[in-house]
Write an enzyme that holds these catalytic residues in place. Structure first.
Site, short mmCIF file in Angstrom:
data_model
loop_
_atom_site.label_atom_id
_atom_site.label_comp_id
_atom_site.label_asym_id
_atom_site.label_seq_id
_atom_site.Cartn_x
_atom_site.Cartn_y
_atom_site.Cartn_z
CG ASP A 68 15.33 -9.30 19.39
OD1 ASP A 68 15.68 -9.84 20.56
OD2 ASP A 68 15.32 -8.41 19.39
CG ASP A 70 12.86 -3.47 23.53
OD1 ASP A 70 11.84 -3.28 23.52
OD2 ASP A 70 14.07 -2.79 23.44
CG ASP A 290 15.66 -5.17 16.71
OD1 ASP A 290 15.83 -6.23 17.45
OD2 ASP A 290 15.90 -4.09 17.08
#
Length: 351
Positions: A68, A70, A290
C-alpha cells in the site's frame, strides 16, 4: 456479451466500532489465487513483531512484495523515513531480487502519477505496470465486463477517466453535473442507450443530480454497478479526515437497492489483477499495509503473508481487539506480523 466477473459481498469496519460477524468474500471456483494447502488459518495468526532474525527468514521466503502507498511508504508529500532505502534493498535482495508492486485504493491518481511520485520521493524507479490503483483495475474490470459497444456512466475524476480511456472503455459523466434548472439535470436528462455500467469512484463533483442519473441507468436490468473501493474516511495530517469513496458508494447502493462489485482492497479482484500481470505465487508474496480492513484482509483472504506497519491508520489496540474476539470474521483482520515502520526491515536487509 462477454463473461462478467463475479460480484462479491463487501463490508467495511465502522469508525471506532467493531467488525460485524458476517460472511466475507471468498474466491470464485477455479480462481488462480487459491489459499495454499496447509497455510495457517486466520485463527492462528498472532501479529508477531518482525524482529531482525525472523525478518530475514520471512523475506528469504518471498519473491514478491505488495505495498500500500499512503501511510506505508509516504505520508502526504513526505516519504516515511528509511522507506526508499528499504525498497531499494528489497529490489536487490537475493539472487534475483524481489518483485515490488504498489496496490492502492486511491482512484484519484493514474498509474503514471504514482510512478512519478515514487521517483520524486526517492524510491526505486517503477514501471506503470507495477502500479495497481483502483482506477486502473476498474478500467481493467469494465474492459472485460461490458458488452461490445457498451459504455459506463462514471462518478469519478480525471484520473479515473484517463485509465478508462487507456483501457478502451467508453464512458461519460466525469466532471460537474448540470445544475437543477437545466434540461440535462439527472432526473430528466436523456439516457445514453449504450450505458451498461455505473462506476463509482472518488468524485469531488458528486451531487444529487448525478445520483439521480446513476439510479436511472441502474433501473435497467442489464446495467452493472461497480465501485473503486469502500474506504469511508480518508485521514489527513493533524488528525483531520474527509469522507471517502465508500460514502458515495453507499448512497448509490441505497438508491438502487443493489450492491456494487468492489474493485479495490479487500476485494480479491485487485490481487487477481496483480497475479495475472506477473504470475506471482501467493504463498511467496508479502502484503504490506497500514489498514486492517483493506490491506490485511485482502492479503489474508488471498493467502499472502501479511505485514502491518504502524505509520498509518490501524493500531495494535485494534489488532488486539480482533484477536480476543470470538468472531471468526474479525480474526481475518489479524496480520501475521507487524513493524513500527517499513524501515524496521533495514537491519535484516543489510545483514
Amino acid at each position: 456479451m462477454r463473461a462478467r466477473l463475479p460480484a462479491f459481498s463487501q463490508w467495511a469496519l465502522a469508525e471506532g466500532g467493531s467488525a460485524p460477524c458476517v460472511a466475507l468474500p471468498s474466491f470464485p471456483s477455479g480462481s488462480r489465487a487459491q489459499v495454499p494447502v496447509g497455510m495457517a488459518s486466520a485463527a492462528e495468526k498472532r501479529c508477531e513483531r518482525l524482529e531482525e532474525a525472523s525478518a530475514r527468514a520471512v523475506l528469504a521466503g518471498a519473491d514478491a512484495v505488495l505495498f500500500d502507498c499512503d501511510g506505508v511508504l509516504w505520508r502526504g508529500e513526505a516519504a516515511v523515513p528509511g522507506a526508499p532505502e528499504t525498497l531499494r534493498l528489497l529490489e536487490a535482495a537475493g539472487p534475483e531480487g524481489k518483485r515490488l508492486c504498489y496496490v492502492t485504493n486511491n482512484s484519484s491518481r493514474t498509474r503514471l502519477a504514482y510512478t512519478e511520485k515514487l521517483k520524486r520521493l526517492g524510491f526505486p524507479p517503477a514501471a506503470p505496470r507495477q502500479v495497481f490503483g483502483s482506477a486502473h483495475c476498474a478500467a481493467r474490470y469494465l474492459s472485460h465486463a461490458l458488452p461490445p459497444g457498451g459504455s459506463a456512466y462514471v462518478l469519478g475524476g480525471a484520473a479515473l477517466s484517463t485509465e478508462l480511456q487507456a483501457a478502451g472503455v467508453a464512458h461519460l459523466g466525469v466532471g460537474p453535473a448540470p445544475p437543477p434548472d437545466s434540461a440535462h439535470f439527472g432526473s430528466r436528462a436523456p439516457l445514453d442507450a449504450d450505458v451498461r455500467a455505473v462506476l463509482v469512484g472518488y468524485d469531488e463533483h458528486f451531487s444529487y443530480g448525478k445520483l439521480c442519473l446513476a439510479l436511472r441507468y441502474l433501473l435497467r436490468g442489464d446495467c452493472l454497478l461497480a465501485a473503486t473501493n469502500r474506504d469511508h474516511r480518508l485521514p489527513l495530517e493533524g488528525g483531520s479526515a474527509v469522507p471517502g469513496t465508500g460514502c458515495l458508494v453507499k448512497a448509490v447502493e441505497t438508491a438502487a437497492e443493489r450492491e456494487a462489485f468492489i474493485i479495490g482492497k479487500p476485494s480479491q479482484y485487485m490481487f487477481e489483477c496483480v497475479a495475472s500481470e506477473f504470475d506471482i505465487d501467493p504463498a511467496r508474496t508479502i502484503m504490506v499495509g497500514d489498514r486492517l480492513d483493506t490491506d490485511i484482509l485482502m492479503g489474508n483472504n488471498c493467502g499472502l503473508t501479511t505485514l502491518l506497519t504502524l505509520t498509518g491508520v490501524s493500531t495494535l489496540e485494534e489488532v488486539q481487539g480482533h484477536m480476543e474476539s470470538d468472531c471468526p470474521e474479525r480474526k481475518k483482520l489479524v496480520p501475521d506480523y507487524y513493524v513500527d515502520s517499513i524501515a524496521d526491515l533495514l537491519p535484516a536487509l543489510k545483514a
